[in-house]
Write a protein that holds these residues in place. Structure first.
Motif, short mmCIF file in Angstrom:
data_model
loop_
_atom_site.label_atom_id
_atom_site.label_comp_id
_atom_site.label_asym_id
_atom_site.label_seq_id
_atom_site.Cartn_x
_atom_site.Cartn_y
_atom_site.Cartn_z
N LEU A 110 0.85 -1.19 0.00
CA LEU A 110 0.00 0.00 0.00
C LEU A 110 0.89 1.24 0.00
O LEU A 110 1.76 1.38 0.85
CB LEU A 110 -0.90 0.00 1.24
CG LEU A 110 -1.85 1.19 1.38
CD1 LEU A 110 -2.93 1.12 0.31
CD2 LEU A 110 -2.46 1.20 2.76
N VAL A 111 0.68 2.13 -0.98
CA VAL A 111 1.49 3.35 -1.07
C VAL A 111 0.63 4.61 -1.00
O VAL A 111 1.16 5.72 -0.99
CB VAL A 111 2.37 3.37 -2.34
CG1 VAL A 111 3.41 2.27 -2.28
CG2 VAL A 111 1.52 3.26 -3.60
N GLY A 112 -0.69 4.44 -0.96
CA GLY A 112 -1.57 5.59 -0.85
C GLY A 112 -3.01 5.16 -0.82
O GLY A 112 -3.34 4.04 -1.20
N TYR A 113 -3.87 6.07 -0.35
CA TYR A 113 -5.31 5.81 -0.39
C TYR A 113 -6.06 7.13 -0.43
O TYR A 113 -5.52 8.19 -0.10
CB TYR A 113 -5.76 4.95 0.78
CG TYR A 113 -5.76 5.64 2.13
CD1 TYR A 113 -6.87 6.37 2.57
CD2 TYR A 113 -4.66 5.57 2.97
CE1 TYR A 113 -6.88 7.00 3.79
CE2 TYR A 113 -4.65 6.19 4.19
CZ TYR A 113 -5.76 6.90 4.61
OH TYR A 113 -5.76 7.54 5.82
N CYS A 114 -7.30 7.03 -0.83
CA CYS A 114 -8.17 8.20 -0.84
C CYS A 114 -9.59 7.74 -0.51
O CYS A 114 -10.05 6.72 -1.02
CB CYS A 114 -8.14 8.89 -2.20
SG CYS A 114 -9.02 10.47 -2.18
N ASP A 115 -10.24 8.47 0.34
CA ASP A 115 -11.61 8.18 0.72
C ASP A 115 -12.40 9.47 0.62
O ASP A 115 -11.84 10.56 0.54
CB ASP A 115 -11.64 7.64 2.15
CG ASP A 115 -12.92 6.88 2.46
OD1 ASP A 115 -13.77 6.73 1.56
OD2 ASP A 115 -13.07 6.43 3.60
N ARG A 116 -13.71 9.36 0.64
CA ARG A 116 -14.54 10.56 0.61
C ARG A 116 -15.70 10.41 1.58
O ARG A 116 -16.13 9.32 1.90
CB ARG A 116 -15.07 10.84 -0.78
CG ARG A 116 -16.07 9.80 -1.23
CD ARG A 116 -16.65 10.17 -2.56
NE ARG A 116 -17.50 9.09 -3.02
CZ ARG A 116 -18.51 9.26 -3.83
NH1 ARG A 116 -18.78 10.45 -4.30
NH2 ARG A 116 -19.23 8.24 -4.21
N TRP A 117 -16.16 11.55 2.04
CA TRP A 117 -17.35 11.60 2.88
C TRP A 117 -18.49 12.06 2.01
O TRP A 117 -18.39 13.07 1.32
CB TRP A 117 -17.19 12.60 4.02
CG TRP A 117 -16.26 12.17 5.07
CD1 TRP A 117 -16.57 11.46 6.19
CD2 TRP A 117 -14.86 12.43 5.14
NE1 TRP A 117 -15.44 11.26 6.94
CE2 TRP A 117 -14.38 11.84 6.31
CE3 TRP A 117 -13.95 13.09 4.30
CZ2 TRP A 117 -13.05 11.90 6.68
CZ3 TRP A 117 -12.63 13.14 4.67
CH2 TRP A 117 -12.20 12.56 5.85
#
Length: 123
Positions: A10-17
């Motif tokens: 894992l080198v990055g992630y993105c989530d949203r509300w």
């Protein structure tokens, strides 16, 4: 949530509300320090995925640490603008000092049964 992997790591992630109001969306974008290619790819993808759920012209909001020049550069290149600063403040903890609470205020450890006494903020 989107994740970015490199060689199985894992080198990055993105989530949203997802907000009830369709005029804004919050993104949480994280990657390795100094990396700009991973967050750029994650940002493009999360913006595309969020588009059907928000109104045209909706405000996209995210956070970047002041020391993360790479992520700040990615966001600025994508058209994001700085609108607020926050500060991390620290103190060395020593011996515990009893708090000086206002009269009538009792500090206690959270317990799940306390939930019933607090009305929801958004019914």
């Amino acid at each position: 949530m989107l994740v970015a992997e490199e060689d199985g790591r894992l080198v990055g992630y993105c989530d949203r509300w997802r907000e009830r109001d369709r005029d804004r969306v919050w993104f949480d974008l994280r990657s390795r320090p100094g990396d700009s290619s991973t967050p750029a790819a994650l940002l493009r993808e999360i913006e595309q995925r969020a588009a059907p759920d928000i109104d045209p012209g909706a405000l996209a909001i995210t956070y970047v640490a002041s020391v993360d020049d790479a992520l700040a550069g990615v966001l600025e290149a994508a058209g994001y603008e700085l609108f607020r600063h926050s500060f991390r403040m620290t103190i060395a903890l020593g011996d515990a000092v009893a708090p000086d609470s206002p009269a009538g205020l009792r500090l206690a450890t959270y317990e799940p049964e306390h939930d019933a006494a607090v009305p929801p903020a958004h019914p």
